[in-house]
Design a protein around this motif. Structure first.
Motif, PDB file in Angstrom:
ATOM      1  N   GLU A 182      19.144   8.821 -17.228  1.00  0.00           N
ATOM      2  CA  GLU A 182      18.138   7.922 -17.799  1.00  0.00           C
ATOM      3  C   GLU A 182      18.757   7.000 -18.855  1.00  0.00           C
ATOM      4  N   ARG A 183      19.878   6.399 -18.470  1.00  0.00           N
ATOM      5  CA  ARG A 183      20.634   5.449 -19.302  1.00  0.00           C
ATOM      6  C   ARG A 183      21.157   6.070 -20.595  1.00  0.00           C
ATOM      7  N   GLN A 184      21.310   7.357 -20.619  1.00  0.00           N
ATOM      8  CA  GLN A 184      21.967   8.040 -21.725  1.00  0.00           C
ATOM      9  C   GLN A 184      23.296   8.597 -21.228  1.00  0.00           C
ATOM     10  N   LEU A 185      24.325   8.448 -22.046  1.00  0.00           N
ATOM     11  CA  LEU A 185      25.688   8.800 -21.656  1.00  0.00           C
ATOM     12  C   LEU A 185      26.087  10.109 -22.342  1.00  0.00           C
ATOM     13  N   PHE A 186      26.620  11.052 -21.558  1.00  0.00           N
ATOM     14  CA  PHE A 186      27.028  12.340 -22.101  1.00  0.00           C
ATOM     15  C   PHE A 186      28.439  12.696 -21.625  1.00  0.00           C
ATOM     16  N   THR A 187      29.190  13.329 -22.493  1.00  0.00           N
ATOM     17  CA  THR A 187      30.533  13.817 -22.159  1.00  0.00           C
ATOM     18  C   THR A 187      30.759  15.122 -22.901  1.00  0.00           C
ATOM     19  N   PRO A 188      31.528  16.063 -22.341  1.00  0.00           N
ATOM     20  CA  PRO A 188      31.755  17.329 -23.037  1.00  0.00           C
ATOM     21  C   PRO A 188      32.536  17.126 -24.330  1.00  0.00           C
ATOM     22  N   PRO A 189      32.219  17.876 -25.380  1.00  0.00           N
ATOM     23  CA  PRO A 189      33.038  17.832 -26.597  1.00  0.00           C
ATOM     24  C   PRO A 189      34.401  18.457 -26.351  1.00  0.00           C
ATOM     25  N   VAL A 190      35.364  18.120 -27.202  1.00  0.00           N
ATOM     26  CA  VAL A 190      36.719  18.656 -27.013  1.00  0.00           C
ATOM     27  C   VAL A 190      36.736  20.172 -27.149  1.00  0.00           C
ATOM     28  N   THR A 191      35.761  20.737 -27.848  1.00  0.00           N
ATOM     29  CA  THR A 191      35.691  22.193 -27.985  1.00  0.00           C
ATOM     30  C   THR A 191      35.386  22.882 -26.660  1.00  0.00           C
ATOM     31  N   GLU A 192      34.944  22.126 -25.659  1.00  0.00           N
ATOM     32  CA  GLU A 192      34.692  22.687 -24.330  1.00  0.00           C
ATOM     33  C   GLU A 192      35.953  22.723 -23.477  1.00  0.00           C
ATOM     34  N   GLY A 193      37.056  22.145 -23.982  1.00  0.00           N
ATOM     35  CA  GLY A 193      38.310  22.149 -23.228  1.00  0.00           C
ATOM     36  C   GLY A 193      38.749  20.786 -22.765  1.00  0.00           C
ATOM     37  N   GLU A 246      32.517   3.978 -28.025  1.00  0.00           N
ATOM     38  CA  GLU A 246      32.299   2.827 -28.908  1.00  0.00           C
ATOM     39  C   GLU A 246      31.612   1.683 -28.156  1.00  0.00           C
ATOM     40  N   LEU A 247      32.064   1.422 -26.935  1.00  0.00           N
ATOM     41  CA  LEU A 247      31.477   0.340 -26.150  1.00  0.00           C
ATOM     42  C   LEU A 247      30.019   0.635 -25.802  1.00  0.00           C
ATOM     43  N   ALA A 248      29.714   1.907 -25.541  1.00  0.00           N
ATOM     44  CA  ALA A 248      28.335   2.272 -25.232  1.00  0.00           C
ATOM     45  C   ALA A 248      27.435   2.002 -26.433  1.00  0.00           C
ATOM     46  N   ALA A 249      27.904   2.386 -27.615  1.00  0.00           N
ATOM     47  CA  ALA A 249      27.102   2.147 -28.822  1.00  0.00           C
ATOM     48  C   ALA A 249      26.863   0.657 -29.021  1.00  0.00           C
ATOM     49  N   ALA A 250      27.897  -0.156 -28.790  1.00  0.00           N
ATOM     50  CA  ALA A 250      27.764  -1.610 -28.950  1.00  0.00           C
ATOM     51  C   ALA A 250      26.796  -2.192 -27.918  1.00  0.00           C
ATOM     52  N   ALA A 251      26.666  -1.536 -26.770  1.00  0.00           N
ATOM     53  CA  ALA A 251      25.776  -2.017 -25.714  1.00  0.00           C
ATOM     54  C   ALA A 251      24.366  -1.456 -25.842  1.00  0.00           C
ATOM     55  N   GLY A 252      24.111  -0.655 -26.883  1.00  0.00           N
ATOM     56  CA  GLY A 252      22.792  -0.064 -27.060  1.00  0.00           C
ATOM     57  C   GLY A 252      22.522   1.113 -26.147  1.00  0.00           C
ATOM     58  N   ILE A 253      23.595   1.709 -25.623  1.00  0.00           N
ATOM     59  CA  ILE A 253      23.469   2.888 -24.755  1.00  0.00           C
ATOM     60  C   ILE A 253      23.731   4.127 -25.596  1.00  0.00           C
ATOM     61  N   ARG A 254      22.792   5.033 -25.623  1.00  0.00           N
ATOM     62  CA  ARG A 254      22.988   6.259 -26.393  1.00  0.00           C
ATOM     63  C   ARG A 254      24.126   7.070 -25.769  1.00  0.00           C
ATOM     64  N   ALA A 255      25.113   7.407 -26.588  1.00  0.00           N
ATOM     65  CA  ALA A 255      26.264   8.183 -26.107  1.00  0.00           C
ATOM     66  C   ALA A 255      26.435   9.394 -27.008  1.00  0.00           C
ATOM     67  N   ALA A 256      26.595  10.559 -26.409  1.00  0.00           N
ATOM     68  CA  ALA A 256      26.695  11.784 -27.193  1.00  0.00           C
ATOM     69  C   ALA A 256      27.589  12.792 -26.501  1.00  0.00           C
ATOM     70  N   GLU A 257      28.200  13.651 -27.293  1.00  0.00           N
ATOM     71  CA  GLU A 257      28.927  14.806 -26.773  1.00  0.00           C
ATOM     72  C   GLU A 257      27.918  15.929 -26.555  1.00  0.00           C
ATOM     73  N   ARG A 258      28.001  16.554 -25.375  1.00  0.00           N
ATOM     74  CA  ARG A 258      27.071  17.632 -25.064  1.00  0.00           C
ATOM     75  C   ARG A 258      27.689  18.547 -24.022  1.00  0.00           C
ATOM     76  N   PRO A 259      27.562  19.857 -24.185  1.00  0.00           N
ATOM     77  CA  PRO A 259      28.045  20.755 -23.132  1.00  0.00           C
ATOM     78  C   PRO A 259      27.344  20.454 -21.808  1.00  0.00           C
ATOM     79  N   LEU A 260      28.123  20.448 -20.734  1.00  0.00           N
ATOM     80  CA  LEU A 260      27.586  20.127 -19.413  1.00  0.00           C
ATOM     81  C   LEU A 260      27.889  21.257 -18.438  1.00  0.00           C
ATOM     82  N   SER A 261      27.014  21.453 -17.493  1.00  0.00           N
ATOM     83  CA  SER A 261      27.213  22.449 -16.439  1.00  0.00           C
ATOM     84  C   SER A 261      27.376  21.744 -15.107  1.00  0.00           C
ATOM     85  N   PRO A 262      27.800  22.455 -14.061  1.00  0.00           N
ATOM     86  CA  PRO A 262      27.827  21.842 -12.729  1.00  0.00           C
ATOM     87  C   PRO A 262      26.474  21.262 -12.332  1.00  0.00           C
ATOM     88  N   TYR A 263      25.372  21.910 -12.733  1.00  0.00           N
ATOM     89  CA  TYR A 263      24.037  21.382 -12.457  1.00  0.00           C
ATOM     90  C   TYR A 263      23.880  19.969 -13.011  1.00  0.00           C
TER      91      TYR A 263
END
Length: 291
Positions: free
Chosen positions: A196-207, A219-236
């Motif tokens: 839903e136009r939100q960007l997620f990537t695993p934090p470095v603590t996840e490996g 940085e580019l996502a923030a400049a484009a108004g796209i919410r970007a955050a580190e978040r643990p992700l699963s295969p789901y």
């Protein structure tokens, strides 16, 4: 390796095919050393300071003394690029522990060995119009309690095993999970998903490696108004994402078409397209000479 690849080896420029290191070099014997993959465009290095900072951090953790300071690295890289026939290409900067006695003890190594390879690579980005096909590897990413993924060392056996799985499956790349079963990274790239136009990537603590391109995309996502955050992700999260793409110095930004045979909803999607366009514009802005 191309016929025109160049190598800067301990201060001398030679054809890469003629370069050699000792069989007693601990980088060869034990993977004892650090490296950076660096891009140059229009004969100018892209984000060199960030790469050298990460190199210095990796070397510090390994108690490995770098043979050059920042200015020295910059001069060696500039000399290497000037000797290449290409306007744009890839650099592999390597510092090993150097020659020593057989045995793990690094105290026998008196002088580190340094070399820079300049070459061109065939990358997934060249086929980005179709998107990459991924699998989730059975090989798990080593945890920070074993070998912190922020150390960019010469020991890449863990992701190589995952890459073999991708090869056997006929896939372009493999996603590695950590020991808890959550997404860490690809074998040589960071992973992003879009929901839903939100960007997620695993934090470095996840490996995940603290990738230079990963940081730029945030940085580019923030400049484009796209919410970007580190978040643990699963295969789901991968399977149900609207978009997925990979980032890395070598890979640049590559859209993902399918994961484990499951097609992504969009490939290439609008968020990938916007950020990829902004990324290429940033490269041009920082590496093209002012008119």
């Amino acid at each position: 390796m191309s016929d025109q690849a160049i190598c800067w080896l301990d201060g001398h420029l030679i054809p890469a095919a003629e370069a050699s290191v000792s069989v007693f070099d601990h980088g060869l014997l034990y993977g004892d050393g650090v490296f950076e993959g660096i891009r140059f465009y229009h004969r100018r290095v892209f984000r060199l300071a960030a790469h050298l900072h990460r190199l210095a951090d990796s070397a510090r953790v390994l108690a490995l003394e770098l043979p050059l300071d920042t200015a020295g690295f910059g001069a060696a890289i500039a000399q290497t690029i000037a000797a290449t026939p290409w306007e744009s290409g890839y650099l592999r900067l390597v510092v090993t522990r150097g020659v020593g006695a057989l045995g793990l003890d690094p105290r026998s190594c008196s002088q580190p060995c340094m070399f820079i390879i300049a070459d061109r690579l065939k990358l997934m980005a060249e086929d980005s119009h179709r998107g990459a096909r991924l699998i989730i590897a059975a090989t798990r990413r080593l945890g920070a309690d074993g070998l912190d993924p922020r150390i960019k060392s010469l020991n890449y056996l863990n992701p190589i095993l995952a890459r073999l799985e991708a090869n056997h499956a006929g896939a372009d790349e493999a996603i590695m999970l950590n020991t808890a079963g959550r997404v860490a990274e690809g074998t040589a790239d960071n992973v992003f998903i879009v929901r839903e136009r939100q960007l997620f990537t695993p934090p470095v603590t996840e490996g995940a490696l603290d990738g230079v391109t990963r940081g730029i995309l945030m940085e580019l996502a923030a400049a484009a108004g796209i919410r970007a955050a580190e978040r643990p992700l699963s295969p789901y999260d991968l399977y149900t994402a609207d978009e997925c793409f990979l980032t890395g110095t070598a890979a640049e930004v590559v859209p993902v078409a399918e994961i484990d045979g499951r097609p992504l909803r969009q490939c290439p999607g609008p968020v990938y397209t916007e950020l990829s366009t902004r990324f290429q514009a940033l490269i041009d802005e920082e590496t093209r000479e002012s008119s």
